[in-house]
Every structure is written in C-alpha cells, then in structure tokens.
Design a protein around this motif. Structure first.
Motif, PDB file in Angstrom:
ATOM      1  N   PRO A  47       0.782  -1.213  -0.037  1.00 11.52           N
ATOM      2  CA  PRO A  47      -0.018  -0.089   0.240  1.00 11.52           C
ATOM      3  C   PRO A  47       0.832   1.085  -0.058  1.00 11.52           C
ATOM      4  O   PRO A  47       1.837   1.283   0.580  1.00 11.52           O
ATOM      5  CB  PRO A  47      -0.722   0.112   1.172  1.00 11.52           C
ATOM      6  N   PRO A  48       0.563   2.437  -0.545  1.00  9.21           N
ATOM      7  CA  PRO A  48       1.157   3.489  -0.736  1.00  9.21           C
ATOM      8  C   PRO A  48       1.406   4.162   0.706  1.00  9.21           C
ATOM      9  O   PRO A  48       0.291   3.998   1.457  1.00  9.21           O
ATOM     10  CB  PRO A  48       0.571   4.358  -1.785  1.00  9.21           C
ATOM     11  N   ARG A  49       2.418   4.653   0.734  1.00 12.45           N
ATOM     12  CA  ARG A  49       2.601   5.511   2.457  1.00 12.45           C
ATOM     13  C   ARG A  49       1.597   6.585   2.251  1.00 12.45           C
ATOM     14  O   ARG A  49       1.643   7.282   1.420  1.00 12.45           O
ATOM     15  CB  ARG A  49       4.195   5.767   2.638  1.00 12.45           C
ATOM     16  N   GLY A  50       1.134   6.784   3.346  1.00 16.83           N
ATOM     17  CA  GLY A  50       0.122   7.939   3.459  1.00 16.83           C
ATOM     18  C   GLY A  50       1.173   9.195   3.524  1.00 16.83           C
ATOM     19  O   GLY A  50       2.501   9.181   3.633  1.00 16.83           O
ATOM     20  N   ASN A  51       0.659  10.435   3.966  1.00 16.48           N
ATOM     21  CA  ASN A  51       1.302  11.660   3.939  1.00 16.48           C
ATOM     22  C   ASN A  51       1.989  11.728   5.464  1.00 16.48           C
ATOM     23  O   ASN A  51       3.081  12.306   5.606  1.00 16.48           O
ATOM     24  CB  ASN A  51       0.658  12.808   3.583  1.00 16.48           C
ATOM     25  N   ASP A  52       1.351  11.210   6.365  1.00 21.08           N
ATOM     26  CA  ASP A  52       1.876  11.250   7.572  1.00 21.08           C
ATOM     27  C   ASP A  52       2.812   9.907   8.084  1.00 21.08           C
ATOM     28  O   ASP A  52       2.378   8.924   8.243  1.00 21.08           O
ATOM     29  CB  ASP A  52       0.689  11.309   8.669  1.00 21.08           C
ATOM     30  N   TRP A  53       4.146  10.370   8.324  1.00 21.39           N
ATOM     31  CA  TRP A  53       4.998   9.358   8.500  1.00 21.39           C
ATOM     32  C   TRP A  53       4.711   8.318   9.804  1.00 21.39           C
ATOM     33  O   TRP A  53       5.119   7.461   9.970  1.00 21.39           O
ATOM     34  CB  TRP A  53       6.351   9.844   8.613  1.00 21.39           C
ATOM     35  N   ASP A  55       2.150   7.303  10.368  1.00 27.28           N
ATOM     36  CA  ASP A  55       1.160   5.988  10.020  1.00 27.28           C
ATOM     37  C   ASP A  55       1.820   5.048   9.441  1.00 27.28           C
ATOM     38  O   ASP A  55       1.326   3.765   8.981  1.00 27.28           O
ATOM     39  CB  ASP A  55      -0.061   6.514   9.448  1.00 27.28           C
ATOM     40  N   TRP A  56       3.110   4.949   9.061  1.00 29.48           N
ATOM     41  CA  TRP A  56       3.953   4.182   8.301  1.00 29.48           C
ATOM     42  C   TRP A  56       4.315   3.227   8.863  1.00 29.48           C
ATOM     43  O   TRP A  56       4.431   3.019  10.230  1.00 29.48           O
ATOM     44  CB  TRP A  56       5.192   4.961   7.629  1.00 29.48           C
TER      45      TRP A  56
END
Length: 183
Positions: A47-53, A55-56
């Motif tokens: 899944p693509p990483r979100g903008n907020d690290w 949540d990675w």
C-alpha cells in the motif's frame, strides 16, 4: 468295509488345498493423480505510504542492548542479520554515535514527534571482511535529539538520500544507552 472317496470329492479337496498354496494376486497400484494446477501466487501490492510518517509501518526488526568495557550499544535490525541502525555510547568521551548501514554520505535526517534534524555523517572504519559498511554521526550525551527519539510517539524515522527510509520503534534500549552516557 472300505470307504472310498468319490473321485469328484477328491478333486475338490485337492483343488482347495492347492488354492491355499497360491498367492492372492496383488492389485496394481492406482495410477498417480494428475498434478493439480495451483494458481500462481500474486504478491500483494504494497500500500502506498500516506502523507503522515507516523502512520507508516515500522521497519522489520527489534532493538537489542549490549554493554562492554567501552560503553553500551543499542542495535536495531532483523534477528540474525546485521544491524540497520545503532546507537553507541563511548564512555571515555561521553559521546553517542548514531550509525546506519550504508555508504551514502548524504546527511541523516532524524524526524521525531517534536524534532526534525539533519545530521552530517562520516563513514565508519571498516569491519571484518564481508561486513556491511556504515556511516555515523556524533551526538553529545545531553543532545535534546536523543530525548526526542526516546519520547517520540511510538516511532521516529531516519531518512537519508540514496537509502531507504527507516521507521524505527522508540523502545527503551535508546534510553538505556543515552542514560549510560550521561552518568
């Protein structure tokens, strides 16, 4: 009186005795079933990483703590592999060395819940033959970045141009090494 066994009865009796001596035929083994075609395993897309690290997903690995005569070390990485990231306290100089596996000389950027700092790196001395290369930066024992790493909300990241971003869990081993250097 003489008893005679009729010829027919004798033939049946001899046939039965002889039949008992003959092996029963063994049924041939069934033919093996044709191979079943299994569907090809298709890897799940990452899944693509979100903008907020924050949540990675955390980089695979665990922290371990070691102590020796020169100081203490916290190592992060997968079990049975070389460490991806280390934090080492040199008791003699009261300095900490944050190092990551790699050869890129671009600065490390450490991002915590409260602090973002870019740190220059230098290659470390080579280890045993076949060991991976590392680059390191030096931090004073009272550097606020160390506390920010310890108290970051569950994780912090280490970024470096030309290398994969490490999402590191903020576990107690970081605090142990930092406190060892502050004594």
């Amino acid at each position: 009186m003489r008893t005679t066994i009729p010829l027919f009865a004798m033939t049946v009796l001899m046939g039965t005795v002889l039949a008992a001596c003959v092996e029963k035929p063994i049924a041939p083994a069934p033919a093996p079933a044709p191979p079943v075609a299994r569907p090809a395993v298709v890897p799940r897309p990452v899944p693509p990483r979100g903008n907020d690290w924050r949540d990675w997903p955390v980089t695979v690995g665990d922290w371990t703590y070691r102590q020796d005569q020169g100081g203490s070390t916290a190592l992060f990485g997968a079990r049975g592999s070389n460490a991806l990231l280390t934090l080492r306290c040199d008791n003699a100089s009261a300095m900490l060395y944050l190092s990551r596996q790699g050869i890129a000389r671009t600065p490390l950027t450490v991002r915590t819940s409260t602090v973002v700092r870019s740190l220059p790196v230098q290659p470390t001395s080579p280890g045993p033959a076949g060991a991976p290369a590392y680059v390191a930066t030096r931090l004073a024992a009272r550097d606020p970045l160390l506390d920010a790493m310890v108290f970051s909300r569950g994780r912090f990241i280490v970024e470096q141009g030309g290398a994969a971003t490490l999402v590191i869990p903020a576990w107690a081993e970081i605090a142990r090494v930092t406190e060892d250097c502050r004594r």
